[in-house]
Design a protein around this motif. Structure first.
Motif, PDB file in Angstrom:
ATOM      1  N   GLN A 648       6.088 -95.964  23.058  1.00 54.89           N
ATOM      2  CA  GLN A 648       5.923 -97.645  21.621  1.00 54.89           C
ATOM      3  C   GLN A 648       7.293 -98.540  21.217  1.00 54.89           C
ATOM      4  O   GLN A 648       7.215 -98.894  20.537  1.00 54.89           O
ATOM      5  CB  GLN A 648       5.993 -96.529  20.689  1.00 54.89           C
ATOM      6  CG  GLN A 648       6.973 -95.871  20.344  1.00 54.89           C
ATOM      7  CD  GLN A 648       7.160 -94.083  21.737  1.00 54.89           C
ATOM      8  OE1 GLN A 648       6.402 -94.382  22.644  1.00 54.89           O
ATOM      9  NE2 GLN A 648       7.533 -93.300  21.084  1.00 54.89           N
ATOM     10  N   PHE A 649       8.292 -98.628  21.986  1.00 53.64           N
ATOM     11  CA  PHE A 649       9.029 -99.681  21.893  1.00 53.64           C
ATOM     12  C   PHE A 649       9.414-100.931  22.638  1.00 53.64           C
ATOM     13  O   PHE A 649       9.979-101.710  22.563  1.00 53.64           O
ATOM     14  CB  PHE A 649      10.241 -98.916  22.123  1.00 53.64           C
ATOM     15  CG  PHE A 649      10.653 -97.716  21.061  1.00 53.64           C
ATOM     16  CD1 PHE A 649      10.552 -98.056  19.673  1.00 53.64           C
ATOM     17  CD2 PHE A 649      10.816 -96.510  21.481  1.00 53.64           C
ATOM     18  CE1 PHE A 649      10.225 -97.286  18.656  1.00 53.64           C
ATOM     19  CE2 PHE A 649      11.059 -95.400  20.286  1.00 53.64           C
ATOM     20  CZ  PHE A 649      10.789 -95.908  19.761  1.00 53.64           C
ATOM     21  N   GLN A 650       8.102-100.593  23.275  1.00 54.15           N
ATOM     22  CA  GLN A 650       8.663-102.057  24.436  1.00 54.15           C
ATOM     23  C   GLN A 650       7.475-102.693  24.117  1.00 54.15           C
ATOM     24  O   GLN A 650       6.418-102.487  23.203  1.00 54.15           O
ATOM     25  CB  GLN A 650       7.805-101.576  26.235  1.00 54.15           C
ATOM     26  CG  GLN A 650       8.248-100.693  26.789  1.00 54.15           C
ATOM     27  CD  GLN A 650       7.628 -99.949  28.282  1.00 54.15           C
ATOM     28  OE1 GLN A 650       6.424-100.066  28.395  1.00 54.15           O
ATOM     29  NE2 GLN A 650       8.402 -98.994  28.796  1.00 54.15           N
ATOM     30  N   GLY A 651       7.384-104.225  24.423  1.00 49.42           N
ATOM     31  CA  GLY A 651       6.625-105.235  23.968  1.00 49.42           C
ATOM     32  C   GLY A 651       5.391-105.544  24.283  1.00 49.42           C
ATOM     33  O   GLY A 651       4.950-105.015  25.531  1.00 49.42           O
ATOM     34  N   ALA A 652       4.425-105.867  23.531  1.00 55.48           N
ATOM     35  CA  ALA A 652       3.275-105.875  23.786  1.00 55.48           C
ATOM     36  C   ALA A 652       2.401-107.358  25.075  1.00 55.48           C
ATOM     37  O   ALA A 652       3.440-107.891  24.918  1.00 55.48           O
ATOM     38  CB  ALA A 652       2.594-106.574  22.619  1.00 55.48           C
ATOM     39  N   ASP A 653       1.415-107.165  25.646  1.00 55.53           N
ATOM     40  CA  ASP A 653       1.352-108.122  26.666  1.00 55.53           C
ATOM     41  C   ASP A 653       0.671-108.907  25.774  1.00 55.53           C
ATOM     42  O   ASP A 653      -0.250-109.109  25.633  1.00 55.53           O
ATOM     43  CB  ASP A 653       0.543-107.351  28.032  1.00 55.53           C
ATOM     44  CG  ASP A 653       0.330-108.207  29.030  1.00 55.53           C
ATOM     45  OD1 ASP A 653       0.881-109.567  28.745  1.00 55.53           O
ATOM     46  OD2 ASP A 653       0.255-107.712  30.100  1.00 55.53           O
ATOM     47  N   LEU A 683       0.831-105.678  16.079  1.00 56.01           N
ATOM     48  CA  LEU A 683       1.481-106.838  15.781  1.00 56.01           C
ATOM     49  C   LEU A 683       1.950-108.122  16.200  1.00 56.01           C
ATOM     50  O   LEU A 683       1.706-109.333  15.783  1.00 56.01           O
ATOM     51  CB  LEU A 683       2.431-106.139  14.375  1.00 56.01           C
ATOM     52  CG  LEU A 683       2.431-105.089  13.461  1.00 56.01           C
ATOM     53  CD1 LEU A 683       4.233-104.239  12.964  1.00 56.01           C
ATOM     54  CD2 LEU A 683       1.831-105.762  12.038  1.00 56.01           C
ATOM     55  N   GLU A 684       2.814-107.809  17.334  1.00 58.07           N
ATOM     56  CA  GLU A 684       2.680-108.932  18.345  1.00 58.07           C
ATOM     57  C   GLU A 684       1.372-109.434  18.587  1.00 58.07           C
ATOM     58  O   GLU A 684       1.533-110.737  18.658  1.00 58.07           O
ATOM     59  CB  GLU A 684       3.843-107.875  19.456  1.00 58.07           C
ATOM     60  CG  GLU A 684       5.282-107.906  18.414  1.00 58.07           C
ATOM     61  CD  GLU A 684       6.123-107.149  19.881  1.00 58.07           C
ATOM     62  OE1 GLU A 684       7.197-106.444  19.972  1.00 58.07           O
ATOM     63  OE2 GLU A 684       5.469-106.435  21.275  1.00 58.07           O
ATOM     64  N   LYS A 685       0.733-109.359  18.658  1.00 56.63           N
ATOM     65  CA  LYS A 685      -0.611-109.602  19.675  1.00 56.63           C
ATOM     66  C   LYS A 685      -1.394-110.499  18.509  1.00 56.63           C
ATOM     67  O   LYS A 685      -1.085-111.127  17.758  1.00 56.63           O
ATOM     68  CB  LYS A 685      -1.531-108.512  20.249  1.00 56.63           C
ATOM     69  CG  LYS A 685      -1.166-108.186  21.430  1.00 56.63           C
ATOM     70  CD  LYS A 685      -3.196-107.028  21.852  1.00 56.63           C
ATOM     71  CE  LYS A 685      -1.361-106.556  23.429  1.00 56.63           C
ATOM     72  NZ  LYS A 685      -3.062-105.027  23.394  1.00 56.63           N
ATOM     73  N   LYS A 686      -0.744-110.007  16.942  1.00 48.81           N
ATOM     74  CA  LYS A 686      -1.406-111.034  15.996  1.00 48.81           C
ATOM     75  C   LYS A 686      -0.478-111.917  15.101  1.00 48.81           C
ATOM     76  O   LYS A 686      -0.927-112.527  15.277  1.00 48.81           O
ATOM     77  CB  LYS A 686      -1.152-109.564  14.589  1.00 48.81           C
ATOM     78  CG  LYS A 686      -2.974-108.535  14.478  1.00 48.81           C
ATOM     79  CD  LYS A 686      -3.747-109.367  14.604  1.00 48.81           C
ATOM     80  CE  LYS A 686      -5.543-108.824  14.512  1.00 48.81           C
ATOM     81  NZ  LYS A 686      -6.212-108.926  14.185  1.00 48.81           N
ATOM     82  N   ILE A 687       0.497-111.418  15.710  1.00 47.67           N
ATOM     83  CA  ILE A 687       1.868-112.309  15.184  1.00 47.67           C
ATOM     84  C   ILE A 687       1.495-113.961  16.056  1.00 47.67           C
ATOM     85  O   ILE A 687       0.998-114.907  15.841  1.00 47.67           O
ATOM     86  CB  ILE A 687       3.102-112.174  15.493  1.00 47.67           C
ATOM     87  CG1 ILE A 687       2.928-111.529  15.089  1.00 47.67           C
ATOM     88  CG2 ILE A 687       4.353-113.804  15.291  1.00 47.67           C
ATOM     89  CD1 ILE A 687       4.516-111.517  15.003  1.00 47.67           C
ATOM     90  N   VAL A 688       1.043-113.569  17.635  1.00 41.12           N
ATOM     91  CA  VAL A 688       1.034-115.002  18.811  1.00 41.12           C
ATOM     92  C   VAL A 688      -0.691-115.045  17.848  1.00 41.12           C
ATOM     93  O   VAL A 688      -1.011-116.317  18.439  1.00 41.12           O
ATOM     94  CB  VAL A 688       0.960-113.812  20.701  1.00 41.12           C
ATOM     95  CG1 VAL A 688       0.216-114.873  21.642  1.00 41.12           C
ATOM     96  CG2 VAL A 688       1.941-113.494  20.164  1.00 41.12           C
ATOM     97  N   GLU A 689      -1.709-114.445  17.739  1.00 48.07           N
ATOM     98  CA  GLU A 689      -3.309-114.806  17.978  1.00 48.07           C
ATOM     99  C   GLU A 689      -2.564-115.536  16.096  1.00 48.07           C
ATOM    100  O   GLU A 689      -3.746-116.743  16.120  1.00 48.07           O
ATOM    101  CB  GLU A 689      -3.732-113.423  17.245  1.00 48.07           C
ATOM    102  CG  GLU A 689      -5.058-114.159  17.196  1.00 48.07           C
ATOM    103  CD  GLU A 689      -6.138-112.352  16.906  1.00 48.07           C
ATOM    104  OE1 GLU A 689      -7.256-112.530  16.021  1.00 48.07           O
ATOM    105  OE2 GLU A 689      -5.609-111.258  17.307  1.00 48.07           O
ATOM    106  N   PHE A 690      -1.917-115.596  15.471  1.00 49.94           N
ATOM    107  CA  PHE A 690      -1.477-116.606  14.368  1.00 49.94           C
ATOM    108  C   PHE A 690      -0.847-117.775  14.608  1.00 49.94           C
ATOM    109  O   PHE A 690      -0.305-118.618  13.954  1.00 49.94           O
ATOM    110  CB  PHE A 690      -1.318-115.776  13.093  1.00 49.94           C
ATOM    111  CG  PHE A 690      -2.902-114.369  12.526  1.00 49.94           C
ATOM    112  CD1 PHE A 690      -3.004-115.984  11.230  1.00 49.94           C
ATOM    113  CD2 PHE A 690      -2.883-113.859  13.415  1.00 49.94           C
ATOM    114  CE1 PHE A 690      -4.435-114.313  10.879  1.00 49.94           C
ATOM    115  CE2 PHE A 690      -4.655-113.176  12.538  1.00 49.94           C
ATOM    116  CZ  PHE A 690      -4.542-113.562  11.150  1.00 49.94           C
ATOM    117  N   GLY A 691      -0.612-117.473  15.372  1.00 52.86           N
ATOM    118  CA  GLY A 691       0.670-118.624  16.140  1.00 52.86           C
ATOM    119  C   GLY A 691       1.860-118.500  16.164  1.00 52.86           C
ATOM    120  O   GLY A 691       2.625-120.546  16.800  1.00 52.86           O
ATOM    121  N   GLY A 692       2.742-118.031  15.963  1.00 58.28           N
ATOM    122  CA  GLY A 692       3.626-117.217  15.965  1.00 58.28           C
ATOM    123  C   GLY A 692       4.102-117.220  17.616  1.00 58.28           C
ATOM    124  O   GLY A 692       2.973-117.075  18.534  1.00 58.28           O
TER     125      GLY A 692
END
Length: 913
Positions: A648-653, A683-692
């Motif tokens: 749960q603490f590892q970053g998303a691919d 959340l991390e996947k969404k950030i990348v999806e929104f350009g971040g």
């Protein structure tokens, strides 16, 4: 020396030129012992000549005094009346010598400190005057030491009586009959700076080994020279005498945890130290005299016999039969018969005034703690343990007029600490501890007596003695006078010298009534000078940039010490000390304390280090000032284990995430954790999806850290204070609305200084925007953050009032007071409320004038207000106060009324039931 004659004094036969020649030789010599030897030869020749002159008159009053008063001019009290310093002396010389005001010699005298005009001796007025006088005076003087003293005495009298013609006449006589060299030494005698390299102690020791000790007893140079003219006579054989003033024995400062060591583990006595004025009572038959610590006589106030004065008529009949002569050492207190209590100096009464009783209700009462002479027996060499019992044979105590001090015997530090705490509980000034075997040594602090007061121990006091160095003009009803004062502390001077440099420390503008302020202004008015920042007074050092520049300044020697009470010492760049007082107010004007005895920068630093800046009347516990020993850490050897993160603490691919929006374009985030509905990886996947972009460890390019729960890692990031930590809820709102939403204070878990500054431009302290329309939900959040508004820190309001309304806001009178009203039988239990308690209405008045009225007797309470109609819980309240670390005042409603009438916080002690 000249031939002796039986009907003349030695001083009339010894020329002043011979004394000046002696001083010339001593000044040019190197080494203290050589200087002393030359002076010793002179003294011996004087004594031999004295014996020849007065061989048939052994009881003559003639002595070495005429020469000694010139060798030690600063000890001669009569010479204090000269009032002649270098600049005035220069004007006098110009007038007597008829010099042109623009002539080079006149310019040299007036500007003796200027290197270009005063030759090689710039700064030494006597040497500069020598060059001006050497061609205008005879080569050798014709006056004797006696004649020079006569002229000097006449000049002193003329100057005191403002008789300029008499001063000019005798100055002219000296100028025309003394050489330039003799004039040089005469000037140094007048300005009291001989500069020969011999100290006062050395000169007195050369004359007699006991001379300094005897001078410390009686402060009379003439008497010392007369009584010790025979070198075989010892001081202890002379002793003290009735009606001859002397400086009493004094006490050193000490702390309870040092007493055993100071007393060499011997028995000592403890007594309460009352807040009065030191007094020495002399009795000879039916005649009485009273002397202060500095030798000033107040017999005309207290009474020389049983028929006059404010005290003697009430104590004359209390002395035991057979006590003809005595000298008693004690403290003159103010006793209030109506309240059966002793006053303090903070209550602004002068027990030395004739109308003190009529104006204030305080009558003089002498508290006797020692006897130094009983009939013809001098007791100074008798141990204290033997002197104290004799007091019972001297007088019978009379309540409110003359009492004996109560001593308790002790041996340990703990007993001393307990006694100090009891004095604190009783609101006394402190305690005295005295070695039981100590003898009485006048004018010394090294005799085994020690004074222990809360103000000497970090964290046990809230009052400081500060010197007024500047003033600020008031406005409104305080217009036309100084309403606020700049106070300073001294830079510690060299041993035995007066301080010359003062550092600004605080600005105080409260604690006094309008009447007191007006009287204080009248007292200081003649001595103010306009403050010019281009040419500031050299003694006064302000903070860089003059952040607290006064309108006017006052010379330290013309000023006075004020006792200032405060809550704590805090950091401040506005003052030279780098710190200042929070909520200072004047408690009293210390007329009993000379200007050079104000607190020093070292004292302030000690208080800050020992008490953390807090100024509270708390209890002393042994070991409080001892730093705990550092514990040694045990070295633990561990095997290296390769760290791994839970899933749960590892970053998303995010390698396969497709960009769908540019809302977060160019923005980098570090997600620590998220809610269960939107975990970290999503959340991390969404950030990348929104350009971040996403990183696992934030750096300088990271916009913020996203957090749902504050865990250990989040706490560590907050401590670094490098990153904005934002709630995950904010990011979710951005993602759901598909548009950028600026942060608000409610979105933040932690803000950096830059973000905090930006928020201050757009939001108030509760997070409500100045410019943006607030939604209902946001408004509810603001109200939620304001739920503790009623518990707002009153000190913040007090600071605003002091800054913006220093002269015109009476409604903050009790702003710094936390008051508990004694209207409950059981403290803090509303169910036991006294019906129709007279304090209920007072509660409203107190709140109207800014007080914080506490519902419970909590540790922050500063005052407990009780009704005079019900004092049944006083003992219970005092018991609570006794064990409290922070003390509170117990007062009646009269205290509140007095404060409102005077317009300032009055001293609480007189209103304690």
């Amino acid at each position: 020396m000249s031939d002796p004659s039986s009907d003349v004094t030695v001083a009339s036969k010894v020329s002043f030129a011979e004394l000046c020649g002696l001083l010339e030789r001593i000044q040019k010599m190197q080494g203290n012992e050589k200087k002393r030897r030359v002076l010793r030869d002179f003294v011996e020749k004087w004594r031999q000549f004295h014996d020849e002159v007065h061989k048939d008159s052994p009881n003559t009053t003639d002595s070495f005094y005429p020469a000694m008063r010139l060798l030690l001019p600063h000890l001669e009290k009569e010479r204090m009346a000269y009032g002649i310093k270098e600049h005035m002396f220069a004007k006098l010389l110009i007038e007597v010598l008829c010099l042109g005001k623009e002539s080079p010699d006149a310019h040299r005298l007036l500007h003796f400190k200027a290197p270009k005009t005063a030759r090689a001796d710039a700064g030494d007025f006597a040497s500069v005057a020598y060059y001006v006088l050497k061609n205008r005076c005879p080569d050798k003087g014709s006056l004797s030491i006696e004649e020079v003293n006569a002229d000097l005495d006449a000049i002193a009298i003329g100057n005191a009586n403002k008789a300029k013609d008499a001063v000019r006449k005798h100055m002219l006589h000296l100028l025309t009959n003394l050489s330039a060299t003799e004039q040089k030494w005469l000037i140094r005698m007048i300005v009291k700076e001989l500069k020969v390299g011999l100290s006062q102690a050395s000169v007195l020791a050369v004359f007699h080994p006991d001379a300094e000790e005897l001078y410390n007893v009686n402060n009379n140079l003439e008497k010392v020279c007369r009584l010790l003219r025979d070198p075989k006579t010892r001081a202890h054989e002379i002793g003290i005498t009735v009606f001859s003033p002397f400086t009493p024995m004094l006490g050193e400062r000490a702390s309870p945890d040092k007493v055993e060591k100071l007393m060499d583990n011997k028995t000592y006595f403890i007594e309460t130290k009352y807040d009065g004025e030191r007094v020495l009572l002399h009795k000879d038959g039916d005649e009485y005299k009273y002397y202060s610590r500095s030798g000033n006589e107040y017999t005309h106030i207290f009474g020389s016999n049983a028929f006059e004065g404010t005290l003697t008529p009430y104590i004359a009949n209390c002395f035991m039969p057979g006590v003809d002569k005595c000298i008693l050492d004690g403290e003159m207190l103010g006793y209030h018969a109506a309240t059966d209590s002793f006053g303090t100096k903070g209550e602004q009464f002068d027990i030395k005034s004739r109308d003190c009783v009529e104006r204030t209700g305080y009558q003089p009462c002498v508290q006797v703690f020692d006897v130094l002479l009983l009939n013809d027996r001098v007791l100074t060499n008798t141990p204290l343990r033997d002197r104290l019992p004799l007091l019972e044979d001297v007088f019978t105590p009379v309540k409110g007029r003359i009492i004996r001090s109560v001593y308790t015997s002790a041996n340990t530090n703990q007993e001393c600490a307990d006694a100090l705490n009891e004095a604190i509980d009783n609101k006394e000034e402190g305690i005295m501890v005295k070695l039981a075997d100590s003898v009485y040594r006048p004018n010394t602090r090294k005799g085994g007596w020690f004074k222990i007061k809360p103000e000497y121990i970090g964290g046990l006091m809230d009052e400081l003695d500060l010197l007024i160095v500047g003033g600020f003009f008031g406005v409104g009803h305080r217009g036309g006078m100084m309403s606020h004062f700049l106070c300073a502390v001294a830079v510690p001077p060299a041993e035995g010298e007066e301080p010359t440099v003062f550092h600004s420390f605080c600005k105080v503008g409260s604690g006094y009534s309008k009447k007191q302020l007006r009287e204080f202004n009248e007292q200081l008015a003649p001595h103010w000078s306009v403050y010019d920042k281009r040419s500031p007074p050299p003694h006064l050092h302000l903070a860089s940039g003059f952040k607290e520049k006064p309108d006017a300044w006052i010379p330290p020697s013309k000023s006075c010490i004020v006792q200032v009470k405060a809550a704590e010492i805090i950091e401040s760049e506005r003052f030279k000390t780098g710190c200042t007082l929070r909520f200072p107010r004047v408690e009293m004007i210390r007329e009993d304390k000379p200007w050079d005895q104000c607190m020093t920068t070292t004292d302030i630093q000690d208080f800050r280090e020992k008490s953390g800046g807090k100024l509270t009347g708390s209890r002393f516990e042994l070991g409080d000032e001892v730093e705990p020993a550092k514990k040694k850490r045990r070295k633990v050897v561990t095997r290296a284990v390769r760290p791994t993160l839970m899933a749960q603490f590892q970053g998303a691919d995010t390698s396969k995430v497709t960009k769908m929006s540019e809302v977060l374009e160019g923005k980098e985030f570090c997600v620590i954790n998220g809610p269960s509905s939107f975990p970290k990886q999503e959340l991390e996947k969404k950030i990348v999806e929104f350009g971040g972009t996403v990183v696992q460890n934030p750096d300088a390019s990271t916009l913020c850290v996203i957090v749902e729960k504050v865990a250990v890692r989040v706490t560590n990031l907050i401590k670094k204070n490098k990153y904005d930590v934002v709630r995950a809820d904010w990011l979710i709102r951005v993602l759901e609305s598909t548009k950028w939403i600026p942060w608000s204070p409610g979105d933040m878990i932690h803000t950096t200084a830059a973000t905090e500054k930006a928020f201050e431009q757009d939001y108030d302290q509760h997070g409500d925007s100045y410019t943006r329309v607030t939604s209902e939900e946001e408004l509810r959040e603001v109200f939620q953050r304001m739920k503790n508004f009623e518990n707002i820190d009153h000190s913040e309001i007090a600071e605003l009032e002091d800054e913006y309304f220093p002269d015109d806001s009476p409604f903050g009178l009790f702003r710094t007071c936390r008051i508990y009203l004694d209207s409950n039988l059981v403290f803090g239990d509303p169910s036991t409320h006294i019906p129709n308690c007279p304090l209920d209405l007072i509660r409203l008045e107190l709140r109207f004038f800014g007080a914080e009225v506490c519902e419970e007797l909590n540790p922050n309470v500063s005052h407990v207000l009780v009704s005079e109609s019900d004092l049944s819980r006083i003992d219970q309240l005092k018991e609570v106060r006794r064990v409290r670390a922070k003390k509170f005042h117990i007062v009646t409603e009269k205290w509140m009324r007095a404060c409102m009438e005077e317009g300032c916080i009055c001293t609480e002690r007189i209103y304690e039931p």
